[in-house]
Scaffold this motif. Structure first.
Motif, PDB file in Angstrom:
ATOM      1  N   PRO A 148      79.014 -28.384  56.242  1.00  0.00           N
ATOM      2  CA  PRO A 148      79.987 -27.648  56.864  1.00  0.00           C
ATOM      3  C   PRO A 148      81.071 -28.280  57.945  1.00  0.00           C
ATOM      4  CG  PRO A 148      77.973 -27.115  57.643  1.00  0.00           C
ATOM      5  CD  PRO A 148      77.572 -28.196  56.519  1.00  0.00           C
ATOM      6  N   ALA A 149      80.627 -29.621  58.444  1.00  0.00           N
ATOM      7  CA  ALA A 149      81.058 -30.246  59.583  1.00  0.00           C
ATOM      8  C   ALA A 149      81.881 -31.115  59.141  1.00  0.00           C
ATOM      9  CB  ALA A 149      80.126 -30.657  60.572  1.00  0.00           C
ATOM     10  N   ARG A 150      81.812 -31.787  57.916  1.00  0.00           N
ATOM     11  CA  ARG A 150      82.927 -32.896  57.465  1.00  0.00           C
ATOM     12  C   ARG A 150      84.181 -32.155  57.169  1.00  0.00           C
ATOM     13  NH1 ARG A 150      80.064 -37.089  53.429  1.00  0.00           N
ATOM     14  NH2 ARG A 150      78.837 -37.343  55.194  1.00  0.00           N
ATOM     15  N   VAL A 151      85.237 -32.965  57.717  1.00  0.00           N
ATOM     16  CA  VAL A 151      86.515 -32.679  57.257  1.00  0.00           C
ATOM     17  C   VAL A 151      87.048 -32.737  55.932  1.00  0.00           C
ATOM     18  CG1 VAL A 151      88.986 -32.847  57.956  1.00  0.00           C
ATOM     19  CG2 VAL A 151      87.382 -32.937  59.788  1.00  0.00           C
ATOM     20  N   ALA A 152      87.312 -31.837  55.308  1.00  0.00           N
ATOM     21  CA  ALA A 152      87.758 -32.079  53.833  1.00  0.00           C
ATOM     22  C   ALA A 152      88.938 -32.892  53.612  1.00  0.00           C
ATOM     23  CB  ALA A 152      87.902 -30.603  53.119  1.00  0.00           C
ATOM     24  N   SER A 153      88.928 -33.791  52.908  1.00  0.00           N
ATOM     25  CA  SER A 153      90.128 -34.272  52.499  1.00  0.00           C
ATOM     26  C   SER A 153      90.741 -34.243  51.116  1.00  0.00           C
ATOM     27  CB  SER A 153      89.936 -35.997  52.674  1.00  0.00           C
ATOM     28  OG  SER A 153      89.346 -36.403  53.890  1.00  0.00           O
ATOM     29  N   VAL A 154      91.950 -34.812  50.785  1.00  0.00           N
ATOM     30  CA  VAL A 154      92.655 -34.574  49.573  1.00  0.00           C
ATOM     31  C   VAL A 154      91.845 -35.191  48.552  1.00  0.00           C
ATOM     32  CG1 VAL A 154      94.837 -34.882  48.300  1.00  0.00           C
ATOM     33  CG2 VAL A 154      94.869 -34.053  50.541  1.00  0.00           C
ATOM     34  N   GLY A 155      91.367 -34.737  47.594  1.00  0.00           N
ATOM     35  CA  GLY A 155      90.585 -35.242  46.447  1.00  0.00           C
ATOM     36  C   GLY A 155      89.329 -34.678  46.678  1.00  0.00           C
ATOM     37  N   ASP A 156      88.942 -34.139  47.536  1.00  0.00           N
ATOM     38  CA  ASP A 156      87.350 -33.717  47.768  1.00  0.00           C
ATOM     39  C   ASP A 156      87.140 -32.428  46.811  1.00  0.00           C
ATOM     40  OD1 ASP A 156      86.723 -35.689  49.282  1.00  0.00           O
ATOM     41  OD2 ASP A 156      86.949 -34.413  51.149  1.00  0.00           O
ATOM     42  N   LEU A 157      86.020 -32.485  46.406  1.00  0.00           N
ATOM     43  CA  LEU A 157      85.349 -31.021  45.945  1.00  0.00           C
ATOM     44  C   LEU A 157      85.052 -30.143  47.059  1.00  0.00           C
ATOM     45  CD1 LEU A 157      84.589 -29.230  43.495  1.00  0.00           C
ATOM     46  CD2 LEU A 157      82.478 -30.304  43.463  1.00  0.00           C
ATOM     47  N   VAL A 158      85.830 -28.887  47.266  1.00  0.00           N
ATOM     48  CA  VAL A 158      85.512 -28.138  48.318  1.00  0.00           C
ATOM     49  C   VAL A 158      84.946 -26.604  47.948  1.00  0.00           C
ATOM     50  CG1 VAL A 158      86.984 -29.436  49.890  1.00  0.00           C
ATOM     51  CG2 VAL A 158      87.595 -27.550  48.587  1.00  0.00           C
ATOM     52  N   VAL A 159      84.346 -25.985  48.955  1.00  0.00           N
ATOM     53  CA  VAL A 159      83.814 -24.644  48.650  1.00  0.00           C
ATOM     54  C   VAL A 159      85.068 -23.675  49.488  1.00  0.00           C
ATOM     55  CG1 VAL A 159      82.112 -22.751  49.248  1.00  0.00           C
ATOM     56  CG2 VAL A 159      81.427 -25.057  48.629  1.00  0.00           C
TER      57      VAL A 159
ATOM     58  N   GLY B 158      94.406 -25.823  46.007  1.00  0.00           N
ATOM     59  CA  GLY B 158      93.313 -26.031  45.166  1.00  0.00           C
ATOM     60  C   GLY B 158      93.476 -26.247  43.624  1.00  0.00           C
ATOM     61  N   LEU B 159      92.602 -27.012  42.959  1.00  0.00           N
ATOM     62  CA  LEU B 159      92.522 -27.210  41.711  1.00  0.00           C
ATOM     63  C   LEU B 159      91.190 -27.029  40.941  1.00  0.00           C
ATOM     64  CD1 LEU B 159      94.920 -27.846  39.464  1.00  0.00           C
ATOM     65  CD2 LEU B 159      94.021 -29.961  39.455  1.00  0.00           C
ATOM     66  N   THR B 160      91.300 -26.010  40.307  1.00  0.00           N
ATOM     67  CA  THR B 160      89.732 -25.918  39.794  1.00  0.00           C
ATOM     68  C   THR B 160      89.463 -26.941  38.569  1.00  0.00           C
ATOM     69  OG1 THR B 160      90.170 -24.283  38.053  1.00  0.00           O
ATOM     70  CG2 THR B 160      89.809 -23.433  40.049  1.00  0.00           C
ATOM     71  N   LEU B 161      88.351 -27.100  38.216  1.00  0.00           N
ATOM     72  CA  LEU B 161      88.060 -28.087  37.064  1.00  0.00           C
ATOM     73  C   LEU B 161      88.444 -27.549  35.936  1.00  0.00           C
ATOM     74  CD1 LEU B 161      84.363 -28.941  37.852  1.00  0.00           C
ATOM     75  CD2 LEU B 161      85.993 -30.516  37.944  1.00  0.00           C
ATOM     76  N   SER B 162      89.017 -26.186  35.799  1.00  0.00           N
ATOM     77  CA  SER B 162      89.757 -25.603  34.415  1.00  0.00           C
ATOM     78  C   SER B 162      91.129 -25.765  34.629  1.00  0.00           C
ATOM     79  CB  SER B 162      89.381 -24.410  34.207  1.00  0.00           C
ATOM     80  OG  SER B 162      89.495 -23.408  35.341  1.00  0.00           O
ATOM     81  N   ARG B 163      91.692 -26.351  35.755  1.00  0.00           N
ATOM     82  CA  ARG B 163      93.105 -26.742  36.011  1.00  0.00           C
ATOM     83  C   ARG B 163      93.790 -25.478  36.542  1.00  0.00           C
ATOM     84  NH1 ARG B 163      92.997 -31.880  36.533  1.00  0.00           N
ATOM     85  NH2 ARG B 163      95.496 -31.842  36.336  1.00  0.00           N
ATOM     86  N   ARG B 164      93.238 -24.463  37.142  1.00  0.00           N
ATOM     87  CA  ARG B 164      93.819 -23.392  37.781  1.00  0.00           C
ATOM     88  C   ARG B 164      94.172 -23.883  39.178  1.00  0.00           C
ATOM     89  NH1 ARG B 164      90.469 -17.844  39.674  1.00  0.00           N
ATOM     90  NH2 ARG B 164      92.266 -17.353  41.173  1.00  0.00           N
ATOM     91  N   ARG B 165      95.292 -23.244  39.781  1.00  0.00           N
ATOM     92  CA  ARG B 165      96.026 -23.787  40.948  1.00  0.00           C
ATOM     93  C   ARG B 165      95.684 -22.910  41.842  1.00  0.00           C
ATOM     94  NH1 ARG B 165     101.283 -26.885  42.810  1.00  0.00           N
ATOM     95  NH2 ARG B 165     101.474 -25.927  44.973  1.00  0.00           N
TER      96      ARG B 165
ATOM     97  N   ALA C 228      84.902 -22.797  44.049  1.00  0.00           N
ATOM     98  CA  ALA C 228      84.979 -24.125  44.470  1.00  0.00           C
ATOM     99  C   ALA C 228      86.193 -24.687  43.608  1.00  0.00           C
ATOM    100  CB  ALA C 228      83.762 -24.810  44.021  1.00  0.00           C
ATOM    101  N   PHE C 229      86.845 -25.895  44.229  1.00  0.00           N
ATOM    102  CA  PHE C 229      88.117 -26.532  43.596  1.00  0.00           C
ATOM    103  C   PHE C 229      88.352 -27.751  44.261  1.00  0.00           C
ATOM    104  CE2 PHE C 229      90.107 -23.191  46.385  1.00  0.00           C
ATOM    105  CZ  PHE C 229      90.350 -23.774  47.371  1.00  0.00           C
ATOM    106  N   TYR C 230      88.886 -28.580  43.732  1.00  0.00           N
ATOM    107  CA  TYR C 230      89.410 -29.880  44.485  1.00  0.00           C
ATOM    108  C   TYR C 230      90.822 -29.518  45.034  1.00  0.00           C
ATOM    109  CZ  TYR C 230      86.048 -32.571  41.458  1.00  0.00           C
ATOM    110  OH  TYR C 230      85.097 -33.052  40.969  1.00  0.00           O
ATOM    111  N   LEU C 231      90.708 -30.012  46.419  1.00  0.00           N
ATOM    112  CA  LEU C 231      91.792 -30.255  47.383  1.00  0.00           C
ATOM    113  C   LEU C 231      92.979 -31.097  46.936  1.00  0.00           C
ATOM    114  CD1 LEU C 231      93.112 -28.849  49.907  1.00  0.00           C
ATOM    115  CD2 LEU C 231      91.688 -30.518  51.218  1.00  0.00           C
ATOM    116  N   ARG C 232      93.960 -30.548  46.910  1.00  0.00           N
ATOM    117  CA  ARG C 232      95.181 -31.245  46.322  1.00  0.00           C
ATOM    118  C   ARG C 232      96.396 -31.076  47.367  1.00  0.00           C
ATOM    119  NH1 ARG C 232      91.799 -33.678  43.921  1.00  0.00           N
ATOM    120  NH2 ARG C 232      91.930 -33.803  41.465  1.00  0.00           N
ATOM    121  N   GLN C 233      97.449 -31.799  47.040  1.00  0.00           N
ATOM    122  CA  GLN C 233      98.672 -31.942  47.878  1.00  0.00           C
ATOM    123  C   GLN C 233      99.595 -32.010  47.250  1.00  0.00           C
ATOM    124  OE1 GLN C 233      98.941 -34.032  51.440  1.00  0.00           O
ATOM    125  NE2 GLN C 233     100.332 -32.638  52.688  1.00  0.00           N
ATOM    126  N   ASP C 234     100.746 -31.234  46.939  1.00  0.00           N
ATOM    127  CA  ASP C 234     102.150 -31.594  46.049  1.00  0.00           C
ATOM    128  C   ASP C 234     102.666 -32.427  46.822  1.00  0.00           C
ATOM    129  OD1 ASP C 234     103.633 -30.043  47.851  1.00  0.00           O
ATOM    130  OD2 ASP C 234     103.163 -28.211  46.363  1.00  0.00           O
TER     131      ASP C 234
END
Length: 205
Positions: free
Chosen positions: A144-155, A177-184, A164-170
């Motif tokens: 909970p204390a580690r800052v999420a970076s682009v590319g991280d899997l996050v809650v 967020g981008l889920t493993l099923s590619r939902r934005r 849960a999804f991966y943090l992305r930036q356009d």
């Protein structure tokens, strides 16, 4: 994230050969189709953390050993270190319904990355409707204390849907967020601070 799918696929095929298992036998033991395993071995389909965890159990190896050194999932799939007391384990379905008011259903031994971290917790995935493309029985170990970076899997603690999804930036600098099923899932800048980084992934049992 580096594309190591082809190299990882070759490694998977080699490990299956060393185990003396046919494609069909290894796939059945891992709970996946023969076609799915074939695509992982050829690099036609990206390898997900839950794929690695299931195949590691079949081959009797630590999960990280199934991946090539350049694969970023190696850190995520490090070994669980049993402490004197486990960290709280939440059911993902409860979090979807009650959010931060959900109560833990038990405890679980944490990954080294979250051992002795105040507030660390784990989530077991049982409902695919709220965690697209994750496998039932997957456990997320959360820092909970580690800052999420682009590319991280996050809650997703913004609204818990999806969990849960991966943090992305356009290209325009907007976070999503981008889920493993590619939902934005679009995010406001201030919402990024509410995301918790997943520091490890394991499998129930």
């Amino acid at each position: 994230m580096a594309d190591t799918g082809g190299q990882d696929g070759v490694r998977l095929r080699s490990l299956r050969g060393k185990a003396g298992m046919s494609l069909a036998a290894a796939a059945a033991a891992a709970g996946m189709s023969k076609g799915e395993l074939s695509k992982l071995e050829t690099g036609a389909r990206p390898i997900r953390p839950d794929h690695v965890v299931r195949l590691a159990r079949v081959f009797g190896l630590p999960a990280a050993e199934l991946l090539t050194p350049g694969n970023p999932y190696r850190e995520l799939l490090g070994e669980v270190q049993p402490p004197a007391a486990g960290i709280p384990l939440f059911d993902g379905r409860d979090l979807a319904q009650a959010g931060s008011n959900a109560q833990p259903v038990g405890t679980v031994a944490p990954f080294e990355a979250v051992r002795d971290v105040p507030g660390a917790y784990a989530i077991i995935i049982n409902d695919l409707s709220n965690a697209p493309a994750l496998t039932p029985g997957v456990i997320l170990h959360v820092h909970p204390a580690r800052v999420a970076s682009v590319g991280d899997l996050v809650v997703n603690r913004v609204n818990w849907l999806p969990l849960a999804f991966y943090l992305r930036q356009d290209d325009d600098g907007r976070f999503y967020g981008l889920t493993l099923s590619r939902r934005r899932v679009d995010l406001e800048f201030e919402e990024v601070e509410r995301l918790h980084k997943v520091a490890g992934v394991s499998f129930l049992g």
